[in-house]
Design an enzyme around this catalytic site. Structure first.
Site, mmCIF file in Angstrom:
data_model
loop_
_atom_site.group_PDB
_atom_site.id
_atom_site.type_symbol
_atom_site.label_atom_id
_atom_site.label_comp_id
_atom_site.label_asym_id
_atom_site.label_seq_id
_atom_site.Cartn_x
_atom_site.Cartn_y
_atom_site.Cartn_z
ATOM 1 N N GLU A 182 0.861 -1.189 0.000
ATOM 2 C CA GLU A 182 0.000 0.000 0.000
ATOM 3 C C GLU A 182 0.895 1.236 0.000
ATOM 4 O OE1 GLU A 182 -3.595 0.105 2.886
ATOM 5 O OE2 GLU A 182 -2.118 -1.167 3.818
ATOM 6 N N ASP A 215 -1.595 -1.661 -3.855
ATOM 7 C CA ASP A 215 -2.945 -1.915 -3.355
ATOM 8 C C ASP A 215 -3.494 -0.590 -2.843
ATOM 9 O OD1 ASP A 215 -5.173 -2.532 -1.844
ATOM 10 O OD2 ASP A 215 -4.238 -4.189 -0.738
ATOM 11 N N LYS A 244 -12.459 -1.191 -1.870
ATOM 12 C CA LYS A 244 -13.284 -0.392 -0.956
ATOM 13 C C LYS A 244 -13.863 0.919 -1.517
ATOM 14 C CE LYS A 244 -10.772 -1.941 3.135
ATOM 15 N NZ LYS A 244 -11.800 -2.419 4.042
ATOM 16 N N ARG A 379 -7.335 5.367 13.187
ATOM 17 C CA ARG A 379 -7.392 5.590 11.735
ATOM 18 C C ARG A 379 -8.598 6.472 11.485
ATOM 19 N NH1 ARG A 379 -7.673 0.454 8.197
ATOM 20 N NH2 ARG A 379 -9.042 -0.299 9.838
HETATM 21 C C1 LIG Z 1 -5.231 -2.296 1.834
HETATM 22 C C2 LIG Z 1 -6.276 -3.360 1.820
HETATM 23 N N1 LIG Z 1 -6.230 -4.298 0.880
HETATM 24 C C3 LIG Z 1 -7.142 -5.280 0.820
HETATM 25 C C4 LIG Z 1 -8.145 -5.368 1.746
HETATM 26 C C5 LIG Z 1 -9.117 -6.491 1.664
HETATM 27 O O1 LIG Z 1 -10.316 -6.068 1.131
HETATM 28 P P1 LIG Z 1 -11.631 -6.963 1.308
HETATM 29 O O2 LIG Z 1 -11.930 -6.983 2.763
HETATM 30 O O3 LIG Z 1 -12.647 -6.201 0.485
HETATM 31 O O4 LIG Z 1 -11.351 -8.291 0.747
HETATM 32 C C6 LIG Z 1 -8.245 -4.401 2.744
HETATM 33 C C7 LIG Z 1 -9.335 -4.490 3.734
HETATM 34 O O5 LIG Z 1 -9.283 -4.006 4.822
HETATM 35 C C8 LIG Z 1 -7.285 -3.377 2.787
HETATM 36 O O6 LIG Z 1 -7.323 -2.441 3.734
#
Ligand SMILES: Cc1ncc(COP(=O)(O)O)c(C=O)c1O
Length: 409
Positions: A182, A215, A244, A379
């Protein structure tokens, strides 16, 4: 229970300001009129299709997403959840590189399905048997709690990154496929990568023939003040995953990549077939999310509102000695408590829980990250559609909650 705009209303009618945008997703607030009307119209018109059929909303969303992204990101795969998008991205990276090893941050969260969970280190790793071979953790460049410091006592992220890759190279069986990170670690404690870090990481990947997968589940679609957080760093990933915020609370995710990577994946028979891949209903929602983001210039709004929120939190930090750090970008901010020195072992965790509880009583929903030994980190990510007054009200409640909770412990 119901939710509207920046607020959630309990069964008894009590209002809670939602400073987590649901599960960090509802960037347009709850039940935004444009989304409500799209869902109503679309479900009545074209809801779900065979996964091999491409409908107008799907093609349009793929094109429009590409239009928001720098070259060469122009190919899209539309899915449902964040984990799924990362799963598909990792599968694609493995197929295209012909390798299998995946690097991610030691405090990462990428989801609960197999490849996503294997690349997740912040929680949920213990007790489920062996993880896939070839997953490696990279230390987090945390400037507030630096693990490798220079002579000035500040984080020496270059040395930390070099050391990290020295360890990875030593452990690798020569099959490094991708780095999945991320651009701002959210569940990892709202850690902004230091300026230059992402570019240096991209170099490390390039030197090894690895793909860089970003991500942007939480940081994408204007939340950080830019359309995508990576733009801030001038680095373009090989593969980008969105989730999201793309559906603004409804289940929609995407994997974006270049024509070249897509071609190579296709030639090798890339398969990621799901029930809801390319569904028209969520795609129509995605198009409306883009409409509202563009129409209301919510990137600029996130920047302005984020600056106001940041100013409010900085003032709290100056007044409350238990607030150790305020960080983040746009409307993804973190506030870290440092209760341990004052309250002893585990003090920050207890204080964080007490502040969260008191906020709830006073009408504010807050989320605390509790990473082992790190104290409580809030957060804070309100919807981009929040009003100035709602942001000010939230900060005032937090102020009161910090006073009450610190006094009671
Ligand atoms: C950075 C990140 N990637 C992936 C996910 C996973 O997403 P999901 O819960 O929709 O599978 C999250 C969920 O919190 C996230 O914060």
């Amino acid at each position: 229970m119901r939710a509207a705009g920046t607020s959630v209303f309990t069964e008894s009618g009590r209002e809670l300001l939602d400073f987590t945008s649901g599960q960090m997703s509802a960037i347009l607030g709850h039940s935004h009129p444009a989304i409500v009307s799209t869902v109503r119209e679309q479900v009545a018109h074209l809801d779900h299709l065979h996964s091999g059929m491409l409908s107008r909303p799907v093609v349009e969303l793929a094109r429009r997403l590409a239009g928001t992204l720098p070259e060469p990101l122009e190919k899209a795969l539309l899915l449902t959840t964040g984990a799924e998008a990362n799963e598909a991205a990792v599968r694609m990276a493995k197929l295209v590189t012909g390798r299998h090893e995946i690097v991610s941050f030691a405090r990462s969260w990428h989801g609960m399905t197999q490849a996503a969970a294997n690349a997740t280190y912040s929680a949920g790793r213990k007790g489920y048997g062996p993880a896939a071979p070839g997953n490696f953790a990279l230390p987090v460049p945390d400037r507030y709690r630096p693990s490798v410091v220079g002579p000035d006592g500040e984080l020496d992220w270059r040395r930390q990154l070099d050391l990290g890759f020295e360890m990875i190279d030593a452990q690798s069986v020569g099959s490094l496929a991708a780095c999945l990170v991320e651009p701002i670690l959210s569940s990892g404690g709202v850690v902004e990568l230091p300026p230059g870090y992402l570019a240096a990481l991209a170099d490390k990947c390039r030197e090894r023939g690895m793909l860089l997968i970003l991500d942007e589940a939480q940081t994408g679609l204007c939340r950080t003040g830019d359309w995508y957080a990576f733009e801030h760093e001038g680095v373009v990933p090989d593969i980008l995953t969105l989730s999201k915020t793309l559906g603004a609370g409804l289940p929609l995710a995407a994997v974006l990549t270049s024509a070249e990577i897509e071609r190579r994946a296709h030639e090798r028979g890339f398969l990621f077939f799901t029930t809801h891949v390319n569904d028209p209903l969520p795609a129509a929602v995605g198009n409306t999310v883009l409409d509202v983001l563009v129409r209301d210039r919510l990137d600029e709004r996130a920047r302005a509102l984020g600056a106001a929120l940041r100013e409010g939190l900085d003032k709290l930090a100056a007044r409350h000695e238990v607030v150790g750090d305020v960080r983040g970008r746009g409307l993804l901010l973190g506030m870290e408590l440092v209760g341990d020195q004052v309250l002893g072992e585990g003090g920050a965790d207890r204080l964080g829980a007490a502040v969260t509880r008191r906020c709830f009583e006073l009408g504010l929903h807050m989320n605390i990250v509790q990473l082992p030994g790190m104290g409580g980190i809030f957060r804070i990510a309100p919807p981009l559609t929040a009003s100035d007054d709602e942001i000010a009200r939230g900060v005032a409640v937090l102020d009161q909650a910090l006073t009450d909770a610190a006094g009671a412990l």
